[in-house]
Design a protein around this motif. Structure first.
Motif, short mmCIF file in Angstrom:
data_model
loop_
_atom_site.label_atom_id
_atom_site.label_comp_id
_atom_site.label_asym_id
_atom_site.label_seq_id
_atom_site.Cartn_x
_atom_site.Cartn_y
_atom_site.Cartn_z
N LEU A 143 0.81 -1.21 0.00
CA LEU A 143 0.00 0.00 0.00
C LEU A 143 0.85 1.27 0.00
O LEU A 143 0.49 2.26 -0.63
CB LEU A 143 -0.94 0.02 1.22
CG LEU A 143 -1.97 -1.10 1.30
CD1 LEU A 143 -2.84 -0.91 2.53
CD2 LEU A 143 -2.83 -1.15 0.05
N TYR A 144 1.96 1.22 0.72
CA TYR A 144 2.76 2.44 0.90
C TYR A 144 4.12 2.39 0.22
O TYR A 144 4.87 3.36 0.30
CB TYR A 144 2.92 2.72 2.40
CG TYR A 144 1.61 2.81 3.12
CD1 TYR A 144 0.62 3.71 2.72
CD2 TYR A 144 1.32 1.97 4.19
CE1 TYR A 144 -0.60 3.78 3.37
CE2 TYR A 144 0.10 2.04 4.86
CZ TYR A 144 -0.85 2.95 4.43
OH TYR A 144 -2.06 3.02 5.07
N GLY A 145 4.43 1.28 -0.43
CA GLY A 145 5.65 1.22 -1.21
C GLY A 145 6.93 1.41 -0.41
O GLY A 145 7.92 1.91 -0.93
N ARG A 146 6.89 1.03 0.89
CA ARG A 146 8.06 1.18 1.78
C ARG A 146 8.56 2.63 1.76
O ARG A 146 9.75 2.91 1.76
CB ARG A 146 9.18 0.22 1.35
CG ARG A 146 8.79 -1.24 1.39
CD ARG A 146 9.84 -2.16 0.80
NE ARG A 146 11.00 -2.25 1.68
CZ ARG A 146 12.23 -1.84 1.33
NH1 ARG A 146 12.44 -1.29 0.17
NH2 ARG A 146 13.23 -1.99 2.16
N ALA A 147 7.63 3.58 1.75
CA ALA A 147 7.97 4.99 1.53
C ALA A 147 8.98 5.53 2.54
O ALA A 147 9.91 6.24 2.16
CB ALA A 147 6.70 5.83 1.55
N MET A 148 8.81 5.22 3.82
CA MET A 148 9.73 5.79 4.81
C MET A 148 11.14 5.25 4.63
O MET A 148 12.12 5.98 4.75
CB MET A 148 9.24 5.52 6.23
CG MET A 148 10.15 6.12 7.29
SD MET A 148 9.45 5.97 8.95
CE MET A 148 10.88 6.34 9.95
N ILE A 149 11.25 3.95 4.33
CA ILE A 149 12.57 3.38 4.09
C ILE A 149 13.20 4.01 2.86
O ILE A 149 14.39 4.36 2.85
CB ILE A 149 12.48 1.84 3.94
CG1 ILE A 149 12.17 1.20 5.29
CG2 ILE A 149 13.77 1.28 3.35
CD1 ILE A 149 13.25 1.37 6.35
N LYS A 150 12.42 4.17 1.80
CA LYS A 150 12.96 4.81 0.59
C LYS A 150 13.43 6.22 0.89
O LYS A 150 14.47 6.67 0.40
CB LYS A 150 11.90 4.82 -0.52
CG LYS A 150 11.63 3.46 -1.12
CD LYS A 150 10.56 3.53 -2.19
CE LYS A 150 10.28 2.17 -2.79
NZ LYS A 150 9.19 2.22 -3.79
N ASN A 151 12.65 6.95 1.68
CA ASN A 151 13.02 8.32 2.03
C ASN A 151 14.34 8.35 2.80
O ASN A 151 15.26 9.10 2.45
CB ASN A 151 11.91 8.97 2.83
CG ASN A 151 12.33 10.31 3.42
OD1 ASN A 151 12.49 10.43 4.63
ND2 ASN A 151 12.54 11.30 2.58
N ILE A 152 14.43 7.54 3.85
CA ILE A 152 15.65 7.56 4.67
C ILE A 152 16.84 7.01 3.90
O ILE A 152 17.94 7.59 3.94
CB ILE A 152 15.43 6.79 5.99
CG1 ILE A 152 14.42 7.54 6.87
CG2 ILE A 152 16.75 6.61 6.74
CD1 ILE A 152 14.12 6.85 8.17
N HIS A 153 16.63 5.91 3.18
CA HIS A 153 17.74 5.31 2.44
C HIS A 153 18.23 6.21 1.30
O HIS A 153 19.43 6.50 1.20
CB HIS A 153 17.31 3.97 1.86
CG HIS A 153 17.42 2.84 2.83
ND1 HIS A 153 17.29 1.52 2.46
CD2 HIS A 153 17.64 2.82 4.18
CE1 HIS A 153 17.42 0.74 3.53
NE2 HIS A 153 17.62 1.50 4.58
#
Length: 196
Positions: A143-153
């Motif tokens: 649903l969220y496409g691992r958005a927070m991980i993508k942002n931090i990474h």
């Protein structure tokens, strides 16, 4: 003897949390192996998280706690950030820490561009994120496409030069019972041992 120098940041704004337990476990595991570790707790750092007007030409001087942490990032080979996910992102205080501490001239070079992007200044280092959430893994991915991980990474760690490793993601954090937490702590310990 291990030579890797590690910074462990507990990115939870409260003094007692799962993030704090994970950060402490990671740091203690490395220290027991003889590694050099510097540990920081967000709740103990004294700084203004408001970047202000968003102007890199005249930004606020770093408070002593931010300067100490930034010097530790420049010193380390590996960075660990343990944090909860709140409303799809990091706690505001942790975001404020990134805003204030990751400044040009120390973490990225705006005068030397590659494909229009500033040059990272903290290259040659690795990083691992330990993330807690109430969002099930399937929803976080689908649903969220691992958005927070993508942002931090991609937009924080890689932007300044860190090479992110596979994150640890623990869901159902608010209602986790002791056996589940103990299992998560064992996973964190195993992850730390892989860095020895």
């Amino acid at each position: 003897m291990p030579t890797k120098r590690t910074v462990v940041l507990n990115g939870h704004p409260a003094p007692n949390s799962l993030s704090q337990q994970f950060a402490a476990t990671y740091a203690e595991t490395l220290q027991a192996s003889g590694a050099e570790v510097r540990q920081f707790n967000l709740s103990e750092l004294d700084f203004d998280p408001d970047f202000g007007q968003g102007n890199y030409s005249k930004f606020k001087p770093l408070e002593p706690d931010l300067e100490e942490l930034l010097q530790a990032l420049e010193w380390c080979d590996h960075l660990v950030i343990a944090t909860p996910m709140w409303w799809g992102g990091p706690p505001a205080l942790l975001k404020g820490l990134f805003d204030r501490m990751l400044v040009p001239g120390r973490t990225f070079n705006t005068k030397v561009l590659k494909m229009g992007m500033p040059t990272p200044m903290l290259g040659g280092r690795t990083a691992q994120v330990i993330l807690t959430s109430d969002t099930p893994m399937w929803a976080f991915r689908l649903l969220y496409g691992r958005a927070m991980i993508k942002n931090i990474h991609r937009q924080i760690l890689k932007f300044v030069g860190f090479a992110p490793k596979r994150p640890l993601y623990f869901s159902g954090a608010s209602e986790a019972d002791k056996p589940k937490v103990d299992g998560w702590i064992a996973t964190v310990r195993s992850s730390a041992l892989r860095e020895v």
